[in-house]
Design an enzyme around this catalytic site. Structure first.
Site, PDB file in Angstrom:
ATOM      1  N   GLU A 132       5.707   2.348  -2.551  1.00  0.00           N
ATOM      2  CA  GLU A 132       5.283   3.572  -1.848  1.00  0.00           C
ATOM      3  C   GLU A 132       4.478   4.496  -2.761  1.00  0.00           C
ATOM      4  O   GLU A 132       3.519   5.132  -2.313  1.00  0.00           O
ATOM      5  CB  GLU A 132       6.486   4.303  -1.249  1.00  0.00           C
ATOM      6  CG  GLU A 132       7.290   3.505  -0.228  1.00  0.00           C
ATOM      7  CD  GLU A 132       6.471   2.812   0.848  1.00  0.00           C
ATOM      8  OE1 GLU A 132       5.311   3.187   1.075  1.00  0.00           O
ATOM      9  OE2 GLU A 132       7.005   1.861   1.458  1.00  0.00           O
ATOM     10  N   CYS A 142      -1.040  -5.914  -0.758  1.00  0.00           N
ATOM     11  CA  CYS A 142      -1.544  -7.043  -1.530  1.00  0.00           C
ATOM     12  C   CYS A 142      -0.995  -8.318  -0.895  1.00  0.00           C
ATOM     13  O   CYS A 142       0.105  -8.319  -0.338  1.00  0.00           O
ATOM     14  CB  CYS A 142      -1.039  -6.894  -2.962  1.00  0.00           C
ATOM     15  SG  CYS A 142      -1.501  -8.238  -4.051  1.00  0.00           S
ATOM     16  N   CYS A 147       3.928  -9.532  -5.762  1.00  0.00           N
ATOM     17  CA  CYS A 147       3.447  -8.211  -6.184  1.00  0.00           C
ATOM     18  C   CYS A 147       4.211  -7.095  -5.468  1.00  0.00           C
ATOM     19  O   CYS A 147       4.557  -7.219  -4.292  1.00  0.00           O
ATOM     20  CB  CYS A 147       1.952  -8.116  -5.869  1.00  0.00           C
ATOM     21  SG  CYS A 147       1.238  -6.483  -6.174  1.00  0.00           S
TER      22      CYS A 147
HETATM   23 ZN    ZN Z   1       3.183  -0.562   2.258  1.00  0.00          ZN
HETATM   24 ZN    ZN Z   2      -1.015  -7.008  -6.006  1.00  0.00          ZN
END
Ligand code: ZN
Ligand code: ZN
Length: 181
Positions: A132, A142, A147
């Protein structure tokens, strides 16, 4: 957006947990992170039928409590949070208002009928906070499932990702940081 994070606990919360969170976020974002005073939100603020807190309600309460804060305000709550067209959310970020929200409700092992696990809760909370705050500092989702900026819609996806950005998101983050300074 200034590189400063102010953690706003919603109602009583473990101080040690929040301090540890602040330290980890400082390291990730190279920003100063501090725990602010508790913001009291009564149960009467919940949607009566859903027994959940509406995202916009919490965002405006947090912003109203800290109108002058130039950095990002990160609200941490035990309430279950939802937003329009989402049954629930682990968290969200309002880039314009500079407010990020993370709910611990569905990050707790107890929610899934398991034994409480403080360390697991911390790891999950850290991932969602990094996610966040990433949004608050301008990052998008992503596609790399490991990630921190991966959009997780289930606790399995949260557990599968890392509390770090992938190389690409990391580069985007430093570019954004340089633009700010
Ligand atoms: Zn998000
Ligand atoms: Zn990423």
């Amino acid at each position: 957006m200034e590189s400063r994070v102010r953690i706003v606990p919603i109602n009583a919360m473990d101080g040690g947990f929040l301090d540890r969170l602040a330290l980890c976020l400082e390291e990730r974002f190279l920003a100063s992170a501090r725990v602010e005073r508790t913001l009291v939100v009564p149960r009467s603020a919940l949607n009566a039928t859903r027994r959940q807190l509406f995202l916009s309600t919490i965002v405006s309460k947090v912003r109203r409590a800290h109108p002058e804060e130039a950095g990002v305000l990160l609200a941490i709550t035990d309430f279950d949070v939802y937003k329009t067209s989402h049954r629930f959310i682990f968290g969200d970020a309002d880039e314009a208002q500079g407010v990020a929200v993370v709910s611990l409700h569905r990050l707790r092992a107890e929610f899934y009928g398991e034994e409480p696990d403080e360390n697991m809760l911390f790891q999950r909370a850290l991932k969602e906070c990094v996610h966040e705050l990433g949004h608050a500092f301008g990052l998008k989702h992503c596609f790399n499932a490991r990630c921190a900026m991966y959009y997780s819609n289930s606790i399995f996806e949260t557990d599968n990702k890392m509390p770090y950005f992938c190389e690409t998101c990391d580069k985007r983050m430093s570019r954004a940081r340089n633009e700010r300074s």
